[in-house]
Design a protein around this motif. Structure first.
Motif, mmCIF file in Angstrom:
data_model
loop_
_atom_site.group_PDB
_atom_site.id
_atom_site.type_symbol
_atom_site.label_atom_id
_atom_site.label_comp_id
_atom_site.label_asym_id
_atom_site.label_seq_id
_atom_site.Cartn_x
_atom_site.Cartn_y
_atom_site.Cartn_z
ATOM 1 N N HIS A 23 0.846 -1.204 0.000
ATOM 2 C CA HIS A 23 0.000 0.000 0.000
ATOM 3 C C HIS A 23 0.877 1.249 0.000
ATOM 4 O O HIS A 23 0.671 2.168 -0.804
ATOM 5 N N GLN A 24 1.856 1.300 0.898
ATOM 6 C CA GLN A 24 2.727 2.476 0.990
ATOM 7 C C GLN A 24 3.453 2.729 -0.330
ATOM 8 O O GLN A 24 3.587 3.873 -0.768
ATOM 9 N N ALA A 25 3.898 1.656 -0.956
ATOM 10 C CA ALA A 25 4.682 1.785 -2.187
ATOM 11 C C ALA A 25 3.847 2.157 -3.398
ATOM 12 O O ALA A 25 4.358 2.747 -4.350
ATOM 13 N N THR A 26 2.552 1.835 -3.365
ATOM 14 C CA THR A 26 1.731 2.051 -4.554
ATOM 15 C C THR A 26 0.698 3.169 -4.407
ATOM 16 O O THR A 26 0.242 3.711 -5.416
ATOM 17 N N GLU A 27 0.327 3.510 -3.203
ATOM 18 C CA GLU A 27 -0.749 4.478 -3.001
ATOM 19 C C GLU A 27 -0.287 5.850 -2.515
ATOM 20 O O GLU A 27 -1.092 6.768 -2.424
ATOM 21 N N HIS A 28 0.979 5.981 -2.197
ATOM 22 C CA HIS A 28 1.492 7.257 -1.706
ATOM 23 C C HIS A 28 2.563 7.798 -2.653
ATOM 24 O O HIS A 28 3.252 7.028 -3.328
ATOM 25 N N GLU A 29 2.681 9.103 -2.661
ATOM 26 C CA GLU A 29 3.687 9.768 -3.484
ATOM 27 C C GLU A 29 5.079 9.283 -3.104
ATOM 28 O O GLU A 29 5.366 9.057 -1.931
ATOM 29 N N ARG A 30 5.930 9.152 -4.087
ATOM 30 C CA ARG A 30 7.296 8.690 -3.842
ATOM 31 C C ARG A 30 8.199 9.888 -3.541
ATOM 32 O O ARG A 30 8.351 10.772 -4.377
ATOM 33 N N PRO A 31 8.815 9.890 -2.359
ATOM 34 C CA PRO A 31 9.694 11.007 -2.013
ATOM 35 C C PRO A 31 11.090 10.838 -2.609
ATOM 36 O O PRO A 31 11.497 9.736 -2.982
ATOM 37 N N VAL A 40 12.217 7.047 -4.206
ATOM 38 C CA VAL A 40 11.903 5.709 -3.684
ATOM 39 C C VAL A 40 10.467 5.674 -3.177
ATOM 40 O O VAL A 40 9.906 6.711 -2.809
ATOM 41 N N PRO A 41 9.861 4.481 -3.141
ATOM 42 C CA PRO A 41 8.532 4.371 -2.533
ATOM 43 C C PRO A 41 8.594 4.817 -1.070
ATOM 44 O O PRO A 41 9.602 4.606 -0.392
ATOM 45 N N ASP A 42 7.530 5.410 -0.581
ATOM 46 C CA ASP A 42 7.506 5.937 0.780
ATOM 47 C C ASP A 42 7.350 4.824 1.812
ATOM 48 O O ASP A 42 7.117 3.672 1.477
ATOM 49 N N LEU A 93 5.537 -6.007 -6.206
ATOM 50 C CA LEU A 93 5.813 -4.656 -6.703
ATOM 51 C C LEU A 93 6.406 -4.662 -8.119
ATOM 52 O O LEU A 93 6.322 -3.646 -8.810
ATOM 53 N N LYS A 94 6.946 -5.786 -8.554
ATOM 54 C CA LYS A 94 7.485 -5.883 -9.921
ATOM 55 C C LYS A 94 6.384 -6.036 -10.952
ATOM 56 O O LYS A 94 6.621 -5.848 -12.132
ATOM 57 N N ARG A 95 5.183 -6.389 -10.510
ATOM 58 C CA ARG A 95 4.068 -6.602 -11.444
ATOM 59 C C ARG A 95 3.621 -5.332 -12.078
ATOM 60 O O ARG A 95 3.647 -4.282 -11.684
#
Length: 95
Positions: A23-31, A40-42, A93-95
């Motif tokens: 969820h964090q890696a896909t639904e939030h802005e990457r800082p 990177v994913p947040d 996450l590679k999908r």
């Protein structure tokens, strides 16, 4: 154990650490990493990046952190890595 997303007061709750991290890696802005500029994913992945790619001193300087901040993030990394299937997360996450 329930896992809550702590990014910007999101508060979404998940049954497992893997779901929370995805969820964090896909639904939030990457800082952007304040040390090296890598985007990177947040959340967990950003913390892991900072603590595996950079020294604690670099992290403290770049983020204005103190020793309590470092200990808190190190404890979080340890807690997650004790229970999460990091390989499954990477595959998803590679999908």
């Amino acid at each position: 154990m329930a896992w809550e997303c702590g990014i910007n007061g999101c508060g979404s709750v998940f049954e497992d650490a893997e779901s929370a991290i995805i969820h964090q890696a896909t639904e939030h802005e990457r800082p952007e990493c304040k040390v090296c500029g890598t985007v990177v994913p947040d959340g967990y992945i950003a913390i892991r990046h900072a603590f595996t790619e950079h020294s604690r001193a670099e992290y403290v300087r770049a983020y204005g952190a103190d020793s309590a901040d470092v200990r808190e993030r190190e404890a979080l990394l340890e807690e997650i890595e004790d229970v999460a299937d990091l390989e499954a997360i990477a595959t998803e996450l590679k999908r």
